[in-house]
Design an enzyme around this catalytic site. Structure first.
Site, mmCIF file in Angstrom:
data_model
loop_
_atom_site.group_PDB
_atom_site.id
_atom_site.type_symbol
_atom_site.label_atom_id
_atom_site.label_comp_id
_atom_site.label_asym_id
_atom_site.label_seq_id
_atom_site.Cartn_x
_atom_site.Cartn_y
_atom_site.Cartn_z
ATOM 1 N N ASP A 1 0.792 -1.237 0.000
ATOM 2 C CA ASP A 1 0.000 0.000 0.000
ATOM 3 C C ASP A 1 0.824 1.287 0.000
ATOM 4 O O ASP A 1 0.296 2.357 0.301
ATOM 5 C CB ASP A 1 -0.951 0.020 1.207
ATOM 6 C CG ASP A 1 -2.102 -0.954 1.036
ATOM 7 O OD1 ASP A 1 -2.625 -1.040 -0.091
ATOM 8 O OD2 ASP A 1 -2.464 -1.628 2.009
ATOM 9 N N ASP B 1 -6.352 -3.741 -6.645
ATOM 10 C CA ASP B 1 -6.042 -2.451 -6.004
ATOM 11 C C ASP B 1 -4.578 -2.054 -6.217
ATOM 12 O O ASP B 1 -4.219 -0.875 -6.230
ATOM 13 C CB ASP B 1 -6.271 -2.505 -4.477
ATOM 14 C CG ASP B 1 -7.489 -3.289 -4.035
ATOM 15 O OD1 ASP B 1 -7.888 -4.219 -4.762
ATOM 16 O OD2 ASP B 1 -8.011 -3.005 -2.959
#
Ligand code: GLY
Length: 390
Positions: free
Chosen positions: A111, A171
């Site tokens: 992330d 993602d």
């Protein structure tokens, strides 16, 4: 003397008034609301809980820097600085950005782009301060270590090793922007090679024939073969989780921007077509949390998916002659500005938008505000404003 003072006062008042008139009405409205958000979140912030994420049990959920959402609120503040040039925003943006620095060495997650590019990336773009540049380069270096060449992708998660061996989620396309930036900034092609490999492998394995995407592809770490196609936050393995479709659209649009390779543009167009022609996309263009959720239209919305799609469509509209993308992005923006979705932060625990869904299968964050919905909504406003200037 008195007359001169009066004339000066009139000139000052007139120029303040015209500069406000020049500021777009939406901008003034959102700026006023974001000031409320700042006041509310400032009271919640601690040394370790540095950013707002959502609401839980009717109170604001603040998260540490390691949470994947920690970069969004600082990012919103930088966007507001970029839109207004007002140092008030810059100062607060810096306060919310600096506590994230330690994440540059956190190699436990993919992330990095969400956390560091939304915060430090915008800090760098808006200030050119070399200390932000160094932090971003270190972040890209740390992220690049999660790339495994025989698979051709960056590993997304280290958790749930009972469910998968080498999970890659759609993602993850969003984290490629940081790598392209690092390649451009340092001249080191290693970063863009990783990003392009990730995008090509994802294009090959994550998509169905109709250009909807699976959420989690699990690779065999030894052979590099796909061993499972699963979901984590969607309705079922074979369904189209709305935010996942949004990440894919945004991701391929940005990869086209960075590479100018037409296969990526075509992929973005195909994903847009899947989303925009889906019979379960409501007329107001705000997706339910999964395009195949079983009780549509009695399902929660995911406004965060709408904002990511809207922002991506503004960008995609620049790369094609298709006027429809701009028209639709504007329509999404107008819908989100209506009272059904846009709140007064004072009555919405500090957030701008209502009605997002984090993870339905985990009964988590259902029909609540989510900070990334607010971030991509502000990015929509920035992109819309910039398009109008050109
Ligand atoms: N990247 C995590 C999510 O979209 O929920």
């Amino acid at each position: 003397m008195f007359k001169i003072k009066i004339v000066l006062l009139v000139i000052i008042l007139y120029s303040c008034n015209t500069s406000n008139q020049n500021r777009d009405e939406s901008l003034l409205e959102i700026e006023t609301k974001l000031k409320q958000s700042v006041e509310i979140f400032n009271k919640e912030r601690t040394q370790t809980l540095v950013s707002p994420r959502s609401i839980e049990n009717n109170s604001i959920l603040m998260v540490p820097s390691k949470d994947w959402t920690s970069g969004f609120f600082p990012g919103e503040l930088w966007i507001m600085y970029e839109l207004t040039g007002d140092n008030y925003w810059k100062e607060i943006a810096i306060k919310y950005t600096l506590p994230l620095e330690q994440e540059k060495l956190n190699g436990k997650t993919h992330d990095m782009g969400f956390k560091m590019y939304c915060s430090y990336g915008r800090a760098w773009q808006n200030t050119n301060d070399p200390k932000y540049r160094e932090i971003l380069i270190q972040s890209a270096k740390t992220l690049a270590k999660r790339f495994q060449p025989n698979i051709g992708c960056i590993r997304s998660w280290d958790h749930n090793t009972d469910k998968w061996d080498y999970p890659v989620i759609i993602d993850n396309m969003m984290n490629l922007e940081l790598l392209f930036w690092a390649a451009n900034e340092t001249g080191n092609k290693m970063y863009s090679d990783i990003a392009i490999s990730h995008a090509k492998t994802t294009l090959k394995n994550h998509f169905r024939d109709d250009y909807s995407s699976y959420h989690v592809i699990d690779y065999n770490p030894e052979t590099g073969e796909v061993q499972n196609k699963h979901t984590h936050q969607g309705y079922s393995h074979n369904s189209a989780w709305s935010r996942g479709q949004a990440w894919g659209l945004y991701g391929y649009t940005l990869v086209y921007r960075e590479t100018k390779d037409p296969i990526f543009l075509q992929q973005a167009i195909n994903i847009a077509s899947y989303i925009l022609n889906h019979p379960n996309l409501p007329k107001n263009l705000i997706p339910y949390w999964d395009f195949n959720a079983p009780n549509i239209p009695n399902e929660p919305y995911d406004v965060s998916a709408a904002t990511v799609i809207g922002s991506a469509l503004y960008e995609l509209s620049e790369y094609t002659d298709e006027k429809e993308y701009l028209v639709i992005a504007n329509k999404i923006f107008e819908t989100l500005k209506s009272p059904e979705f846009l709140a007064d932060p004072a009555t919405n625990n500090g957030f701008l938008l209502k009605h997002s869904t984090g993870s339905m299968p985990h009964s988590s964050e259902i029909d609540v505000p989510l900070i990334y919905a607010d971030y991509y909504f502000l990015e929509m406003m920035l992109r819309k404003t910039n398009l109008m200037k050109n």
